[in-house]
Design a protein around this motif. Sequence first.
Motif, PDB file in Angstrom:
ATOM      1  N   ILE A 192      16.883  24.336 -15.481  1.00 32.66           N
ATOM      2  CA  ILE A 192      16.924  24.095 -13.950  1.00 32.66           C
ATOM      3  C   ILE A 192      15.854  24.659 -13.336  1.00 32.66           C
ATOM      4  CG2 ILE A 192      18.352  24.230 -12.034  1.00 32.66           C
ATOM      5  CD1 ILE A 192      20.834  24.610 -14.021  1.00 32.66           C
ATOM      6  N   LEU A 193      15.131  23.962 -12.372  1.00 25.97           N
ATOM      7  CA  LEU A 193      13.903  24.688 -11.893  1.00 25.97           C
ATOM      8  C   LEU A 193      14.202  24.257 -10.250  1.00 25.97           C
ATOM      9  CD1 LEU A 193      10.979  22.804 -13.921  1.00 25.97           C
ATOM     10  CD2 LEU A 193      12.212  24.925 -14.278  1.00 25.97           C
ATOM     11  N   ALA A 194      13.782  25.530  -9.639  1.00 23.75           N
ATOM     12  CA  ALA A 194      14.053  25.712  -8.033  1.00 23.75           C
ATOM     13  C   ALA A 194      12.495  25.615  -7.641  1.00 23.75           C
ATOM     14  CB  ALA A 194      14.537  26.922  -7.728  1.00 23.75           C
ATOM     15  N   GLY A 229      26.145  26.449 -19.223  1.00 18.03           N
ATOM     16  CA  GLY A 229      27.641  25.992 -18.731  1.00 18.03           C
ATOM     17  C   GLY A 229      28.270  26.369 -17.425  1.00 18.03           C
ATOM     18  N   PRO A 230      29.396  26.156 -17.007  1.00 19.82           N
ATOM     19  CA  PRO A 230      29.633  26.335 -15.862  1.00 19.82           C
ATOM     20  C   PRO A 230      29.272  27.780 -14.824  1.00 19.82           C
ATOM     21  CG  PRO A 230      31.667  25.627 -16.921  1.00 19.82           C
ATOM     22  CD  PRO A 230      30.340  25.886 -17.995  1.00 19.82           C
ATOM     23  N   PHE A 231      28.817  27.695 -13.887  1.00 21.26           N
ATOM     24  CA  PHE A 231      28.380  28.829 -12.860  1.00 21.26           C
ATOM     25  C   PHE A 231      27.161  29.576 -13.375  1.00 21.26           C
ATOM     26  CE2 PHE A 231      33.066  28.029 -12.119  1.00 21.26           C
ATOM     27  CZ  PHE A 231      32.986  27.890 -10.812  1.00 21.26           C
ATOM     28  N   THR A 232      26.157  28.795 -14.166  1.00 22.21           N
ATOM     29  CA  THR A 232      24.881  29.248 -14.250  1.00 22.21           C
ATOM     30  C   THR A 232      24.358  29.749 -13.036  1.00 22.21           C
ATOM     31  OG1 THR A 232      24.694  27.990 -16.503  1.00 22.21           O
ATOM     32  CG2 THR A 232      22.793  28.730 -15.284  1.00 22.21           C
ATOM     33  N   ASP A 233      23.578  30.776 -13.010  1.00 26.14           N
ATOM     34  CA  ASP A 233      22.839  31.254 -11.730  1.00 26.14           C
ATOM     35  C   ASP A 233      21.562  30.973 -11.990  1.00 26.14           C
ATOM     36  OD1 ASP A 233      22.653  33.281 -13.970  1.00 26.14           O
ATOM     37  OD2 ASP A 233      21.978  34.526 -12.261  1.00 26.14           O
ATOM     38  N   VAL A 234      21.076  30.278 -10.867  1.00 25.06           N
ATOM     39  CA  VAL A 234      19.361  30.093 -10.916  1.00 25.06           C
ATOM     40  C   VAL A 234      18.815  30.849  -9.629  1.00 25.06           C
ATOM     41  CG1 VAL A 234      17.996  27.944 -10.308  1.00 25.06           C
ATOM     42  CG2 VAL A 234      20.203  27.599 -11.617  1.00 25.06           C
ATOM     43  N   PRO A 235      18.022  31.759 -10.017  1.00 21.65           N
ATOM     44  CA  PRO A 235      17.380  32.527  -9.140  1.00 21.65           C
ATOM     45  C   PRO A 235      16.256  31.741  -8.355  1.00 21.65           C
ATOM     46  CG  PRO A 235      16.219  32.898 -11.167  1.00 21.65           C
ATOM     47  CD  PRO A 235      17.358  31.853 -11.525  1.00 21.65           C
ATOM     48  N   ALA A 236      15.874  32.099  -6.998  1.00 24.09           N
ATOM     49  CA  ALA A 236      14.924  31.666  -6.277  1.00 24.09           C
ATOM     50  C   ALA A 236      14.229  32.813  -5.398  1.00 24.09           C
ATOM     51  CB  ALA A 236      15.402  30.696  -5.249  1.00 24.09           C
ATOM     52  N   MET A 237      12.931  32.970  -5.841  1.00 24.45           N
ATOM     53  CA  MET A 237      12.253  34.269  -5.294  1.00 24.45           C
ATOM     54  C   MET A 237      11.313  33.868  -3.880  1.00 24.45           C
ATOM     55  SD  MET A 237      12.621  36.682  -7.402  1.00 24.45           S
ATOM     56  CE  MET A 237      14.188  36.212  -8.276  1.00 24.45           C
ATOM     57  N   GLY A 238      11.645  34.711  -3.137  1.00 24.53           N
ATOM     58  CA  GLY A 238      11.000  34.673  -1.787  1.00 24.53           C
ATOM     59  C   GLY A 238       9.847  35.446  -1.305  1.00 24.53           C
ATOM     60  N   ASP A 239       9.116  34.922  -0.342  1.00 22.32           N
ATOM     61  CA  ASP A 239       7.973  35.747  -0.063  1.00 22.32           C
ATOM     62  C   ASP A 239       8.311  37.147   0.672  1.00 22.32           C
ATOM     63  OD1 ASP A 239       5.542  36.605   1.226  1.00 22.32           O
ATOM     64  OD2 ASP A 239       5.395  34.896   2.679  1.00 22.32           O
ATOM     65  N   LEU A 241       6.948  26.558  -7.758  1.00 24.11           N
ATOM     66  CA  LEU A 241       8.123  26.933  -8.574  1.00 24.11           C
ATOM     67  C   LEU A 241       8.384  28.400  -8.262  1.00 24.11           C
ATOM     68  CD1 LEU A 241      10.237  26.053 -11.087  1.00 24.11           C
ATOM     69  CD2 LEU A 241       8.338  27.398 -12.590  1.00 24.11           C
ATOM     70  N   VAL A 242       9.617  28.601  -7.901  1.00 22.00           N
ATOM     71  CA  VAL A 242      10.258  29.873  -7.452  1.00 22.00           C
ATOM     72  C   VAL A 242      11.264  30.453  -8.294  1.00 22.00           C
ATOM     73  CG1 VAL A 242       9.365  29.612  -4.986  1.00 22.00           C
ATOM     74  CG2 VAL A 242      11.485  28.931  -5.535  1.00 22.00           C
ATOM     75  N   GLY A 243      11.709  29.596  -9.189  1.00 17.53           N
ATOM     76  CA  GLY A 243      12.765  30.131 -10.057  1.00 17.53           C
ATOM     77  C   GLY A 243      13.347  29.250 -11.035  1.00 17.53           C
ATOM     78  N   ALA A 244      13.941  29.698 -12.211  1.00 20.96           N
ATOM     79  CA  ALA A 244      14.157  28.677 -13.413  1.00 20.96           C
ATOM     80  C   ALA A 244      15.207  29.445 -14.247  1.00 20.96           C
ATOM     81  CB  ALA A 244      12.989  28.418 -14.019  1.00 20.96           C
ATOM     82  N   ARG A 245      16.278  28.711 -14.854  1.00 21.57           N
ATOM     83  CA  ARG A 245      17.090  29.477 -15.561  1.00 21.57           C
ATOM     84  C   ARG A 245      17.490  28.086 -16.561  1.00 21.57           C
ATOM     85  NH1 ARG A 245      17.321  33.968 -15.086  1.00 21.57           N
ATOM     86  NH2 ARG A 245      18.903  34.874 -13.573  1.00 21.57           N
ATOM     87  N   GLN A 246      17.730  28.543 -17.764  1.00 22.78           N
ATOM     88  CA  GLN A 246      18.546  27.212 -18.759  1.00 22.78           C
ATOM     89  C   GLN A 246      19.882  27.414 -18.887  1.00 22.78           C
ATOM     90  OE1 GLN A 246      16.366  29.182 -22.333  1.00 22.78           O
ATOM     91  NE2 GLN A 246      15.988  26.929 -22.832  1.00 22.78           N
ATOM     92  N   TRP A 247      20.397  26.245 -18.512  1.00 17.63           N
ATOM     93  CA  TRP A 247      21.798  25.761 -18.429  1.00 17.63           C
ATOM     94  C   TRP A 247      22.738  26.253 -19.440  1.00 17.63           C
ATOM     95  CZ3 TRP A 247      24.905  24.679 -14.913  1.00 17.63           C
ATOM     96  CH2 TRP A 247      26.248  23.972 -15.042  1.00 17.63           C
TER      97      TRP A 247
END
Length: 226
Positions: free
Chosen positions: A194-196, A210-220, A202-208
């Motif tokens: 999952i890419l954000a 299962g339910p409630f996987t958290d995906v980070p997003a980095m800010g400036d 690209l500001v964040g990524a996480r492999q799935w």
Amino acid sequence: DDASIANVMSSIEGIATGVIGEGVAANYNGSNWAGSLTIMSPISGYWVKVNDACSLCITDANPTDPSIQFELHSGANLVSFPVDGSVDISSGLPDDIEGSVSGIIGEGVAANNMGGAWQGSLTAFNGGKGYWMITTEAISFAFDVSTMSRVKNDDVIGLTVPEGEEVYQSTQQVFYFIEDITLDGLPIADDDWILAYNGKILVGARQWKGPFTDVPAMGDDGAIET
């Protein structure tokens, strides 16, 4: 005895460019530390900004008392985990205050309290790490380290990206907890990425996982990298 920022950070002087606490900060100008952060507390967490990989070495110091009390206000609190080793989140938080902690955020990882069940990439408190603890009310507690492992937890994910991609850690970070994803009428598979993005960046990524996987997003946060 000397918990001044200049003394604590002396082993990486010149490599460390700044230290940020909860509502306080200090900047290294090449010869001195300047800012509102002058003394480092054993109960507080800190972002340490460096211009190269390094190891912060603390010598001639006494370990923090494992039963030290934390006084948290409602909202976001940047705290330490004051013991070497690790303990899983639910075991480390006393039962009488665990329900008042709605979420915990580390460096590139997070956990969400789903009615007593913790979901997300952050599974344990680790010595040497700092955490944002999000509380729904003011609480007072000491970590329960009765089940602590002397070996630090190796399940710390941090920032992850597909091969060939890159995301820089930011002090300004958020996490999206995703319950399920259906793509072309079918659920996605474990380890799908999952890419954000912010626009095309690209500001964040996480492999799935299962339910409630958290995906980070980095800010400036003002750094060149972010």
